[in-house]
Design an enzyme around this catalytic site. Sequence first.
Site, mmCIF file in Angstrom:
data_model
loop_
_atom_site.group_PDB
_atom_site.id
_atom_site.type_symbol
_atom_site.label_atom_id
_atom_site.label_comp_id
_atom_site.label_asym_id
_atom_site.label_seq_id
_atom_site.Cartn_x
_atom_site.Cartn_y
_atom_site.Cartn_z
ATOM 1 N N LYS A 1 0.829 -1.221 0.000
ATOM 2 C CA LYS A 1 0.000 0.000 0.000
ATOM 3 C C LYS A 1 0.853 1.257 0.000
ATOM 4 C CE LYS A 1 -2.536 2.628 3.506
ATOM 5 N NZ LYS A 1 -1.494 3.247 4.323
ATOM 6 N N ASN A 2 1.796 1.335 0.931
ATOM 7 C CA ASN A 2 2.501 2.606 1.089
ATOM 8 C C ASN A 2 3.511 2.869 -0.029
ATOM 9 O OD1 ASN A 2 0.929 3.315 3.219
ATOM 10 N ND2 ASN A 2 2.385 2.693 4.803
ATOM 11 N N CYS B 1 -5.729 8.207 8.364
ATOM 12 C CA CYS B 1 -5.989 7.631 9.685
ATOM 13 C C CYS B 1 -5.780 8.669 10.766
ATOM 14 C CB CYS B 1 -5.070 6.438 9.919
ATOM 15 S SG CYS B 1 -5.648 4.955 9.085
ATOM 16 N N ARG C 1 -0.927 15.208 13.077
ATOM 17 C CA ARG C 1 0.037 14.595 12.132
ATOM 18 C C ARG C 1 0.577 15.735 11.259
ATOM 19 N NH1 ARG C 1 -2.146 9.051 9.575
ATOM 20 N NH2 ARG C 1 0.010 8.941 8.885
ATOM 21 N N ASP D 1 3.314 0.355 12.172
ATOM 22 C CA ASP D 1 2.110 -0.173 11.516
ATOM 23 C C ASP D 1 1.801 -1.614 11.923
ATOM 24 O OD1 ASP D 1 1.893 2.239 10.249
ATOM 25 O OD2 ASP D 1 2.713 1.561 8.336
ATOM 26 N N ARG E 1 -9.181 0.253 3.437
ATOM 27 C CA ARG E 1 -8.272 1.228 2.834
ATOM 28 C C ARG E 1 -6.922 0.594 2.513
ATOM 29 N NH1 ARG E 1 -7.301 6.205 6.390
ATOM 30 N NH2 ARG E 1 -5.664 6.150 4.865
HETATM 31 N N1 EPU Z 1 6.231 14.187 11.580
HETATM 32 C C1 EPU Z 1 6.414 15.517 11.893
HETATM 33 N N2 EPU Z 1 6.446 16.414 10.874
HETATM 34 C C2 EPU Z 1 6.296 16.057 9.567
HETATM 35 C C3 EPU Z 1 6.099 14.700 9.259
HETATM 36 C C4 EPU Z 1 6.060 13.774 10.291
HETATM 37 O O1 EPU Z 1 6.560 15.880 13.063
HETATM 38 O O2 EPU Z 1 6.339 16.931 8.691
HETATM 39 C C5 EPU Z 1 6.229 13.191 12.669
HETATM 40 C C6 EPU Z 1 4.902 12.445 12.777
HETATM 41 O O3 EPU Z 1 3.968 13.141 13.574
HETATM 42 C C7 EPU Z 1 5.337 11.129 13.382
HETATM 43 C C8 EPU Z 1 6.719 10.898 12.768
HETATM 44 O O4 EPU Z 1 7.174 12.187 12.330
HETATM 45 O O5 EPU Z 1 5.470 11.263 14.764
HETATM 46 C C9 EPU Z 1 6.751 9.954 11.584
HETATM 47 O O6 EPU Z 1 5.747 10.300 10.645
HETATM 48 P P1 EPU Z 1 5.878 9.965 9.100
HETATM 49 O O7 EPU Z 1 5.951 11.235 8.333
HETATM 50 O O8 EPU Z 1 6.993 8.979 8.914
HETATM 51 O O9 EPU Z 1 4.507 9.270 8.806
HETATM 52 P P2 EPU Z 1 3.534 9.508 7.578
HETATM 53 O O10 EPU Z 1 4.322 9.809 6.351
HETATM 54 O O11 EPU Z 1 2.438 10.407 7.978
HETATM 55 C C10 EPU Z 1 3.656 7.028 6.757
HETATM 56 C C11 EPU Z 1 2.676 5.949 6.440
HETATM 57 C C12 EPU Z 1 2.061 5.451 7.723
HETATM 58 C C13 EPU Z 1 3.144 4.940 8.646
HETATM 59 C C14 EPU Z 1 4.211 6.021 8.874
HETATM 60 C C15 EPU Z 1 5.406 5.529 9.661
HETATM 61 C C16 EPU Z 1 1.876 6.467 4.249
HETATM 62 C C17 EPU Z 1 0.809 7.035 3.399
HETATM 63 N N3 EPU Z 1 1.666 6.489 5.553
HETATM 64 O O12 EPU Z 1 2.916 8.059 7.407
HETATM 65 O O13 EPU Z 1 1.222 4.377 7.349
HETATM 66 O O14 EPU Z 1 2.581 4.609 9.902
HETATM 67 O O15 EPU Z 1 4.688 6.497 7.595
HETATM 68 O O16 EPU Z 1 6.007 4.438 9.054
HETATM 69 O O17 EPU Z 1 2.900 5.997 3.752
HETATM 70 C C18 EPU Z 1 -0.497 2.824 7.699
HETATM 71 O O18 EPU Z 1 -0.115 2.252 6.669
HETATM 72 O O19 EPU Z 1 -1.342 2.323 8.479
HETATM 73 C C19 EPU Z 1 0.066 4.124 8.035
HETATM 74 C C20 EPU Z 1 -0.488 4.917 8.925
#
Ligand code: EPU
Length: 432
Positions: free
Chosen positions: A22-23, A117, A123, A309, A401
């Site tokens: 997915k990701n 989510c 986030r 995850d 999803r």
């Molecule tokens: N963070 C910040 N600022 C930013 C971005 C992130 O403070 O600009 C913080 C977040 O709040 C969190 C940490 O950094 O505490 C990591 O967040 P990350 O950006 O890595 O997460 P994401 O990109 O929002 C993706 C996946 C998630 C997965 C996370 C961590 C996608 C679309 N989503 O989210 O997937 O949990 O990386 O591996 O790729 C899932 O598949 O169920 C899912 C939620």
Amino acid sequence: MSKYIIRGGTPLRGQITISGAKNAAVAIIPAALLVDGVCRVENVPDISDVDMLFSILRQMGASITDCGSGAFEIDCRGVKTHAATGEAMQKIRASYYLIGALLARCGRADVAMPGGCNFGGPRPIDQHVKGFTAMGAEIDVKNGILTAVTDGGLRGASIFLDGIPSVGATINIMLAAAKADGTTIIENAAREPHIVDLANFLNYMGANIRGAGTNVIRIRGVKNLKGGSYSIISDQIEAGTYMAAAAGTGGRVEIINIIPKHLECISGKLREMGVEVYESGDSSIVVESTRRFRKIDVTAMPYPGFPTDMQPQIAALLCLADGTSTVTDNVFDTRFKYVDELAKMGASIRVTGRTAIIQGLDRLTGAPIRAHDLRAGAALVIAGLCANGTTEVEGVSYIERGYEDIVGKLRSLGADIISVDDGGELSESAAV
Ligand code: EPU
């Protein structure tokens, strides 16, 4: 709205094929906007986040052809807009990749702020914004729309990501930088398998990206990307979820179409609990369990650590372990909304800060429960499969999803699970 009805207690047995990640898919599909030609993408998972992205791209003028068996041809040459502001944008998290992709394509992006989510806390996307700004974009957010404007395109820059390496910021900056003028260096980059997969996709199409999979990624911008064919990697978390389900039910399942290296962190923790996990081929493993689990401590960390995850799914198993286990999430600090639902099934869990403390019990009992996000939903399905009695899981649109035909796949392993709509009718996936 559908719900799942699960009668627990049947050990899962048989063989299951894992779908595309997915990701990775949700990054690679927007990346097609950078390509001047047709991209054939294979191993695309049949999940609602992908449907949503396809509908966003189609609304923008892309032509997407379903070639069958998970292969799609995406042709973005007809896209004449730099705006993606429709309602669908707010339904998924990955819609924010349209910012990086449109900046690379048009030098401007008007994009609705992402949904996805809800873990019960903020986030932020400040690290994405920091990257785009360093590359020369001016960012403004008004009425839920983020506008990124450049003066004739992006320029390469050195960007140090703060804090936990962000998967989303790393991907978004890679997309933006692939066609920027000059070289971009991302330091403290995330290293997840889907980041490497996106880099491989872009490189196949003609980009120049080095270091993906390490914490320093160098992207030398190129003028054009051409079309081509690419197959998405298999889903680490879908595989981990079925590993947990097999273990929790005391079954024996062979999981095929996987990349064993991506599963080492999950296999290691399951072995520590007393579950047998062994490779049965280059791209398959077997999970076998007697359902007597030792207590363990798990800490979710960025890759190659144990994935956030997977923390809800392993927490569901630890409800049945011998003794007190802990599950700490060092990536998201509020990802514990599933705990109250597991408590309805008799689980003994309390959350202190970033840690769930789980007192293992002999059994869980079926109950009506609700999924509040994708992986929480997967954890509740696992708990239902392990429990005595009947569990009804609501909020299954979250689960769909990210899991392709979860009901059909579990039924093929012998699980007693059906999907019913509001009127109590069997829904399509349960009927197979
Ligand atoms: N963070 C910040 N600022 C930013 C971005 C992130 O403070 O600009 C913080 C977040 O709040 C969190 C940490 O950094 O505490 C990591 O967040 P990350 O950006 O890595 O997460 P994401 O990109 O929002 C993706 C996946 C998630 C997965 C996370 C961590 C996608 C679309 N989503 O989210 O997937 O949990 O990386 O591996 O790729 C899932 O598949 O169920 C899912 C939620």
